[in-house]
Design an enzyme around this catalytic site. Sequence first.
Site, PDB file in Angstrom:
ATOM      1  N   SER A 234       3.557  -2.012  10.223  1.00  0.00           N
ATOM      2  CA  SER A 234       5.012  -2.100  10.384  1.00  0.00           C
ATOM      3  C   SER A 234       5.573  -3.481  10.026  1.00  0.00           C
ATOM      4  CB  SER A 234       5.426  -1.704  11.805  1.00  0.00           C
ATOM      5  OG  SER A 234       5.030  -0.368  12.071  1.00  0.00           O
TER       6      SER A 234
ATOM      7  N   ASN B  79       0.868  -1.173   0.000  1.00  0.00           N
ATOM      8  CA  ASN B  79       0.000   0.000   0.000  1.00  0.00           C
ATOM      9  C   ASN B  79       0.903   1.221   0.000  1.00  0.00           C
ATOM     10  OD1 ASN B  79      -1.794   2.046   0.411  1.00  0.00           O
ATOM     11  ND2 ASN B  79      -2.410   1.418   2.475  1.00  0.00           N
TER      12      ASN B  79
ATOM     13  N   GLU C 208      -5.314  -4.621  10.542  1.00  0.00           N
ATOM     14  CA  GLU C 208      -4.282  -3.608  10.743  1.00  0.00           C
ATOM     15  C   GLU C 208      -4.551  -2.866  12.046  1.00  0.00           C
ATOM     16  OE1 GLU C 208      -2.295  -2.521   6.774  1.00  0.00           O
ATOM     17  OE2 GLU C 208      -3.966  -1.151   7.048  1.00  0.00           O
TER      18      GLU C 208
ATOM     19  N   GLY D 138       2.695   2.459  10.766  1.00  0.00           N
ATOM     20  CA  GLY D 138       3.638   3.564  10.611  1.00  0.00           C
ATOM     21  C   GLY D 138       4.347   3.950  11.891  1.00  0.00           C
TER      22      GLY D 138
ATOM     23  N   HIS E 224      -9.495   1.576   4.902  1.00  0.00           N
ATOM     24  CA  HIS E 224      -8.213   1.714   5.601  1.00  0.00           C
ATOM     25  C   HIS E 224      -8.408   2.661   6.795  1.00  0.00           C
ATOM     26  CE1 HIS E 224      -4.081   2.723   6.521  1.00  0.00           C
ATOM     27  NE2 HIS E 224      -3.733   1.636   5.852  1.00  0.00           N
TER      28      HIS E 224
ATOM     29  N   GLU F  47      -6.708   4.986   7.880  1.00  0.00           N
ATOM     30  CA  GLU F  47      -6.437   6.397   7.566  1.00  0.00           C
ATOM     31  C   GLU F  47      -7.642   7.032   6.884  1.00  0.00           C
ATOM     32  OE1 GLU F  47      -2.753   5.677   5.530  1.00  0.00           O
ATOM     33  OE2 GLU F  47      -1.844   5.113   7.439  1.00  0.00           O
TER      34      GLU F  47
ATOM     35  N   LYS G 251       0.103   4.240  -0.240  1.00  0.00           N
ATOM     36  CA  LYS G 251      -0.501   5.443   0.348  1.00  0.00           C
ATOM     37  C   LYS G 251      -0.253   6.636  -0.592  1.00  0.00           C
ATOM     38  CE  LYS G 251      -0.142   3.251   4.812  1.00  0.00           C
ATOM     39  NZ  LYS G 251       0.027   3.367   6.252  1.00  0.00           N
TER      40      LYS G 251
HETATM   41  P1  13P Z   1       3.119   0.491   7.601  1.00  0.00           P
HETATM   42  O1  13P Z   1       3.587  -0.818   7.018  1.00  0.00           O
HETATM   43  O2  13P Z   1       3.865   1.668   7.079  1.00  0.00           O
HETATM   44  O3  13P Z   1       3.027   0.425   9.091  1.00  0.00           O
HETATM   45  O4  13P Z   1       1.616   0.693   7.068  1.00  0.00           O
HETATM   46  C1  13P Z   1       0.722  -0.344   7.204  1.00  0.00           C
HETATM   47  C2  13P Z   1      -0.498  -0.001   6.453  1.00  0.00           C
HETATM   48  O5  13P Z   1      -1.255   0.868   6.847  1.00  0.00           O
HETATM   49  C3  13P Z   1      -0.761  -0.702   5.199  1.00  0.00           C
HETATM   50  O6  13P Z   1      -2.035  -0.439   4.729  1.00  0.00           O
END
Ligand code: 13P
Length: 252
Positions: free
Chosen positions: A212, A9, A166, A172, A94, A96, A11
């Site tokens: 992560s 992903n 997640e 992150g 997601h 976010e 982002k």
């Molecule tokens: P990270 O791997 O950067 O922690 O992000 C995970 C994520 O949100 C994947 O959709």
Amino acid sequence: MKKFLIAGNWKMNKTIAEAKEFAEAIKAKDLPNAKDVCILAPFTALSELGKALEGSGIGFGAQNVHFEQSGAFTGEVSVPMLKELGVGYCAVGHSERREYFAETDKTVNLKLKVLLEAGITPILCVGESLEVREQGSEQTFVAGQVVEDFEGIPAAEAAKVVIAYEPIWAIGTGKTATPEQAEDMCAFIRGVISGIYDNATGDSMLILYGGSMKASNAKELLEKPDINGGLIGGASLKVDDFASIATDAASL
Ligand code: 13P
């Protein structure tokens, strides 16, 4: 043999030029499990990324979609628009998007339905905040998301959804869930799906872990019986790291 999906992903990262560069580099890795690998890119890069990945087996997809087919929804992108680009996947819900863009389980449910109808594989994201985990309510919380998100979706369609667990506290932050925490929740989610539908649907569902995940910890997570892969943010931006995670999955 356990089925895997290793999904990157990106982002809000990578221009078209950067996406093309990544595609060339990942193709050069000649991944043995390319068909079990996909990249979720920004809308702007999808067309060129798709072309660059052609013939490699690696899939590509979007990170969001609107649930209406067309209309006055400024700034949004619809399923027919994605379909025209040939995307195979689309992330839905997601954390976010839930946190910053007011995504709710109701809109997630509508999005799952339109994607399934169009034959695009939804990657449904669920997961609890640190606050919820500290209260010990993570199972209740995640089960609530799953039940609402799958409302009115028949078993044959539900089986095509990929779920990504997640935990928000691991995204992150560099703080990964332990393999046991990730396994426990993925197994729990499988049980929730079996409860809504039946064991066959629960057993066959791809359930990923995200938060992560990186080259150094992927294998111990992917080894767990109920974890069918990863949804990878930061580490999917670097070809070597992403390829290493995919290669780990291929070795299991
Ligand atoms: P990270 O791997 O950067 O922690 O992000 C995970 C994520 O949100 C994947 O959709």
